[in-house]
Each structure stands twice: as structure tokens, then as C-alpha cells.
Design a protein around this motif. Structure first.
Motif, PDB file in Angstrom:
ATOM      1  N   UNK A  36       0.864  -1.180   0.000  1.00 44.30           N
ATOM      2  CA  UNK A  36       0.000   0.000   0.000  1.00 44.30           C
ATOM      3  C   UNK A  36       0.903   1.233   0.000  1.00 44.30           C
ATOM      4  N   UNK A  37       0.584   2.165  -0.873  1.00 42.66           N
ATOM      5  CA  UNK A  37       1.308   3.407  -0.989  1.00 42.66           C
ATOM      6  C   UNK A  37       0.292   4.544  -0.890  1.00 42.66           C
ATOM      7  N   UNK A  38       0.787   5.743  -0.616  1.00 45.67           N
ATOM      8  CA  UNK A  38      -0.124   6.884  -0.574  1.00 45.67           C
ATOM      9  C   UNK A  38       0.558   8.116  -1.126  1.00 45.67           C
ATOM     10  N   UNK A  39      -0.271   9.031  -1.605  1.00 44.04           N
ATOM     11  CA  UNK A  39       0.234  10.303  -2.115  1.00 44.04           C
ATOM     12  C   UNK A  39      -0.705  11.406  -1.682  1.00 44.04           C
ATOM     13  N   UNK A  40      -0.166  12.329  -0.907  1.00 47.35           N
ATOM     14  CA  UNK A  40      -0.926  13.490  -0.460  1.00 47.35           C
ATOM     15  C   UNK A  40      -0.689  14.638  -1.444  1.00 47.35           C
ATOM     16  N   UNK A  47       5.692   4.785   0.480  1.00 50.15           N
ATOM     17  CA  UNK A  47       5.283   3.451   0.887  1.00 50.15           C
ATOM     18  C   UNK A  47       4.672   3.511   2.279  1.00 50.15           C
ATOM     19  N   UNK A  48       3.542   2.857   2.449  1.00 49.86           N
ATOM     20  CA  UNK A  48       2.863   2.810   3.741  1.00 49.86           C
ATOM     21  C   UNK A  48       3.108   1.461   4.420  1.00 49.86           C
ATOM     22  N   UNK A  49       2.867   0.377   3.671  1.00 49.07           N
ATOM     23  CA  UNK A  49       3.018  -0.961   4.231  1.00 49.07           C
ATOM     24  C   UNK A  49       3.191  -1.957   3.102  1.00 49.07           C
ATOM     25  N   UNK A  50       3.988  -2.985   3.350  1.00 47.86           N
ATOM     26  CA  UNK A  50       4.186  -4.032   2.352  1.00 47.86           C
ATOM     27  C   UNK A  50       4.072  -5.399   3.017  1.00 47.86           C
ATOM     28  N   UNK A  51       3.762  -6.385   2.182  1.00 47.49           N
ATOM     29  CA  UNK A  51       3.614  -7.743   2.683  1.00 47.49           C
ATOM     30  C   UNK A  51       4.118  -8.701   1.618  1.00 47.49           C
ATOM     31  N   UNK A  64       3.211   5.122  10.450  1.00 47.08           N
ATOM     32  CA  UNK A  64       1.974   4.354  10.637  1.00 47.08           C
ATOM     33  C   UNK A  64       2.143   3.149  11.545  1.00 47.08           C
ATOM     34  N   UNK A  65       3.360   2.888  11.984  1.00 48.70           N
ATOM     35  CA  UNK A  65       3.600   1.725  12.840  1.00 48.70           C
ATOM     36  C   UNK A  65       2.743   1.803  14.101  1.00 48.70           C
ATOM     37  N   UNK A  66       2.128   0.686  14.428  1.00 51.55           N
ATOM     38  CA  UNK A  66       1.275   0.617  15.598  1.00 51.55           C
ATOM     39  C   UNK A  66      -0.150   1.070  15.353  1.00 51.55           C
ATOM     40  N   UNK A  89      -3.005  13.990   8.950  1.00 50.10           N
ATOM     41  CA  UNK A  89      -1.863  13.817   8.053  1.00 50.10           C
ATOM     42  C   UNK A  89      -1.878  12.490   7.301  1.00 50.10           C
ATOM     43  N   UNK A  90      -2.823  11.626   7.606  1.00 51.65           N
ATOM     44  CA  UNK A  90      -2.998  10.393   6.826  1.00 51.65           C
ATOM     45  C   UNK A  90      -3.836  10.642   5.568  1.00 51.65           C
ATOM     46  N   UNK A  91      -4.372  11.828   5.427  1.00 47.76           N
ATOM     47  CA  UNK A  91      -5.168  12.169   4.250  1.00 47.76           C
ATOM     48  C   UNK A  91      -4.327  12.051   2.989  1.00 47.76           C
ATOM     49  N   UNK A  92      -4.807  11.247   2.038  1.00 46.67           N
ATOM     50  CA  UNK A  92      -4.066  11.001   0.801  1.00 46.67           C
ATOM     51  C   UNK A  92      -4.898  10.091  -0.093  1.00 46.67           C
ATOM     52  N   UNK A  93      -4.412   9.928  -1.318  1.00 38.95           N
ATOM     53  CA  UNK A  93      -4.920   8.858  -2.171  1.00 38.95           C
ATOM     54  C   UNK A  93      -4.061   7.628  -1.895  1.00 38.95           C
ATOM     55  N   UNK A  94      -4.723   6.528  -1.586  1.00 36.54           N
ATOM     56  CA  UNK A  94      -4.029   5.286  -1.254  1.00 36.54           C
ATOM     57  C   UNK A  94      -4.095   4.334  -2.444  1.00 36.54           C
ATOM     58  N   UNK A  95      -2.925   3.793  -2.777  1.00 38.80           N
ATOM     59  CA  UNK A  95      -2.786   2.909  -3.923  1.00 38.80           C
ATOM     60  C   UNK A  95      -2.321   1.531  -3.477  1.00 38.80           C
TER      61      UNK A  95
END
Length: 119
Positions: A36-40, A47-51, A64-66, A89-95
Motif C-alpha cells: 500500500x502506498x499513498x500520495x498526499x 510506501x505505507x506498508x508491504x507484505x 503508521x507503525x502501531x 496527516x494520513x489524508x491522501x490517495x491510497x494505492x
């Protein structure tokens, strides 16, 4: 070719929660690491999180940890991002994005879903 479709974005108050979903089709989903990535506005995509393909390894941005959790269900060809304690501050488009396991670059991208957190 892998097609990715995100859903679950929306408007939420600070402190609230949202769960994003990304449905994949076209190739064997379990062969792909996902992220998951995001762009404000006015900022670069981050990068926000990967798996990993198996779900065994996850990584998170420090910001974003926790609060956020990435997970996947290979039987449903879907990856999720659970977002708690949301901040403005989490406001963004998430991809949602995918890359074949063992490669570096994410080559498959969804259209994005807007997340807006009001204060």
C-alpha cells in the motif's frame, strides 16, 4: 497482467478507523508481494506498508507503525490495510501495488482510493 481494484476509502474523523481492500485478478495472486502506498497533495508517493507473497513478512512506514496493519487472503486474492487512530496527516490517495515475488519494482498499480481524515 494483474488488475488491482481498491475500495474502502472515505471521510473519517481523526481517531477513527477505515479498512481498505484491494482485489486482484489476472494472475496467481500468491506469487506476488503486495504493498500500500499513498500520495498526499503536493507530496511524493510514499510506501505505507508491504507484505510478502506468503504474508510472513510485513513492513511499515514509521509514521503508521502501531496504527496500520497490512494483511492478505490469498484464497480471496485480496490484500487489506486496516487503519486505526487516523490522523489528518494520513489524508491522501491510497494505492495498492504488486510485484512478482523476488523482484524489486512494483509494476502493477490500482487506480487509488481517497482517504480524508478531518480534524
Amino acid at each position: 497482467q494483474v488488475q488491482l481494484v481498491e475500495s474502502g476509502g472515505g471521510l473519517v474523523q481523526a481517531g477513527g478507523s477505515l479498512r481498505l481492500s484491494c482485489a486482484a485478478s489476472g494472475r496467481t495472486f500468491s506469487n506476488y508481494d503486495m504493498g500500500w502506498f499513498r500520495q498526499a497533495p503536493g507530496k511524493e508517493r510514499e510506501s505505507v506498508a508491504t507484505i510478502t507473497w506468503s504474508g510472513a513478512v510485513t513492513n511499515y512506514a514509521d509514521s503508521v507503525k502501531g496504527r496500520f496493519t497490512i494483511s492478505r487472503d490469498n484464497a480471496k486474492n485480496t490484500v487489506y490495510l486496516q487503519m486505526n487512530s487516523l490522523k489528518p496527516e494520513d489524508t491522501a490517495v491510497y494505492y495498492c501495488a504488486g510485484r512478482r515475488a523476488g523482484t524489486v519494482r512494483y509494476v502493477y498499480w490500482g487506480q487509488g482510493t481517497q482517504v480524508t481524515v478531518s480534524s
